[in-house]
Design a protein around this motif. Structure first.
Motif, short mmCIF file in Angstrom:
data_model
loop_
_atom_site.label_atom_id
_atom_site.label_comp_id
_atom_site.label_asym_id
_atom_site.label_seq_id
_atom_site.Cartn_x
_atom_site.Cartn_y
_atom_site.Cartn_z
N LEU A 1 -6.18 -17.03 -4.91
CA LEU A 1 -6.55 -17.56 -3.60
C LEU A 1 -7.62 -16.71 -2.93
O LEU A 1 -8.57 -17.24 -2.34
N VAL A 2 -7.50 -15.40 -3.03
CA VAL A 2 -8.51 -14.50 -2.45
C VAL A 2 -9.85 -14.70 -3.15
O VAL A 2 -10.90 -14.78 -2.50
N ALA A 3 -9.83 -14.82 -4.47
CA ALA A 3 -11.07 -15.06 -5.21
C ALA A 3 -11.71 -16.39 -4.81
O ALA A 3 -12.93 -16.54 -4.86
N ALA A 4 -10.89 -17.35 -4.37
CA ALA A 4 -11.39 -18.67 -3.97
C ALA A 4 -11.84 -18.71 -2.51
O ALA A 4 -12.32 -19.73 -2.05
N GLY A 5 -11.65 -17.61 -1.77
CA GLY A 5 -12.13 -17.57 -0.40
C GLY A 5 -11.10 -17.28 0.67
O GLY A 5 -11.44 -17.20 1.85
N ALA A 6 -9.83 -17.13 0.30
CA ALA A 6 -8.81 -16.76 1.28
C ALA A 6 -8.94 -15.26 1.60
O ALA A 6 -9.56 -14.51 0.85
N THR A 7 -8.33 -14.84 2.69
CA THR A 7 -8.32 -13.44 3.09
C THR A 7 -6.88 -12.96 3.15
O THR A 7 -6.03 -13.64 3.73
N ARG A 8 -6.61 -11.81 2.55
CA ARG A 8 -5.27 -11.22 2.61
C ARG A 8 -5.10 -10.64 4.01
O ARG A 8 -5.90 -9.84 4.46
N VAL A 9 -4.02 -11.05 4.70
CA VAL A 9 -3.77 -10.60 6.07
C VAL A 9 -2.73 -9.49 6.10
O VAL A 9 -2.92 -8.47 6.73
N ALA A 10 -1.60 -9.70 5.41
CA ALA A 10 -0.51 -8.72 5.45
C ALA A 10 0.47 -8.98 4.32
O ALA A 10 0.55 -10.08 3.77
N GLU A 11 1.23 -7.94 3.99
CA GLU A 11 2.35 -8.06 3.05
C GLU A 11 3.62 -7.75 3.82
O GLU A 11 3.64 -6.82 4.64
N HIS A 12 4.68 -8.52 3.56
CA HIS A 12 5.93 -8.36 4.29
C HIS A 12 7.07 -8.21 3.31
O HIS A 12 7.07 -8.82 2.24
N GLU A 13 8.05 -7.44 3.72
CA GLU A 13 9.22 -7.26 2.87
C GLU A 13 10.44 -7.04 3.75
O GLU A 13 10.38 -6.34 4.76
N MET A 14 11.53 -7.68 3.36
CA MET A 14 12.81 -7.47 3.99
C MET A 14 13.85 -7.49 2.88
O MET A 14 13.51 -7.88 1.75
N PRO A 15 15.06 -7.05 3.12
CA PRO A 15 16.05 -7.01 2.03
C PRO A 15 16.18 -8.35 1.31
O PRO A 15 16.46 -9.37 1.91
N GLY A 16 15.84 -8.35 0.02
CA GLY A 16 15.99 -9.53 -0.81
C GLY A 16 14.86 -10.54 -0.73
O GLY A 16 14.93 -11.59 -1.36
N PHE A 17 13.80 -10.27 0.05
CA PHE A 17 12.74 -11.26 0.19
C PHE A 17 11.42 -10.58 0.56
O PHE A 17 11.38 -9.68 1.39
N SER A 18 10.34 -11.05 -0.04
CA SER A 18 9.01 -10.55 0.31
C SER A 18 8.03 -11.71 0.30
O SER A 18 8.28 -12.74 -0.33
#
Length: 118
Positions: free
Chosen positions: A81-98
């Motif tokens: 998606l980034v290569a296609a033109g999207a921008t990475r905004v943030a990475e999120h993580e919580m117990p058992g899910f990211s």
């Protein structure tokens, strides 16, 4: 009462290229262009459609509705998606899910998370 999601609409100052971008990323097809004012993308029979509506001035700040997408290989899909033109905004993580938050070429945020079984 039985409601069904028929379409998720996204405001854009230039909806045709944004609709094309989303159609390509999700494997969908543009089924209506309506003179570039309201462009409709079909993602298949069972999926809601995406609508891209031309507006003169998009709502400022963070979008209040966003797409939550899933993928078997989140990092590979985020890289694509980034290569296609999207921008990475943030990475999120919580117990058992990211998940990873990205923005499309118009700045609309969306998330990609691991798919769920069952």
């Amino acid at each position: 009462m039985a409601l069904t999601v028929g379409m998720v609409s996204i405001d854009s100052t230039d909806p045709v290229p944004l609709a094309r971008w989303w159609a390509e990323q999700l494997g969908g097809n543009i089924i209506q262009e309506n003179g570039g004012f309201f462009v409709v993308v079909s993602l298949g029979e069972a999926a809601p459609r995406l609508g891209f509506q031309k507006v003169g001035d998009p709502t400022p700040g963070k979008n209040r509705i966003h797409l939550d997408l899933t993928a078997d290989d989140v990092e590979a899909e985020v890289d694509r998606l980034v290569a296609a033109g999207a921008t990475r905004v943030a990475e999120h993580e919580m117990p058992g899910f990211s998940w990873v938050t990205l923005a499309d070429p118009d700045g609309n945020q969306f998330c990609v998370a691991p798919g769920h079984e069952g």
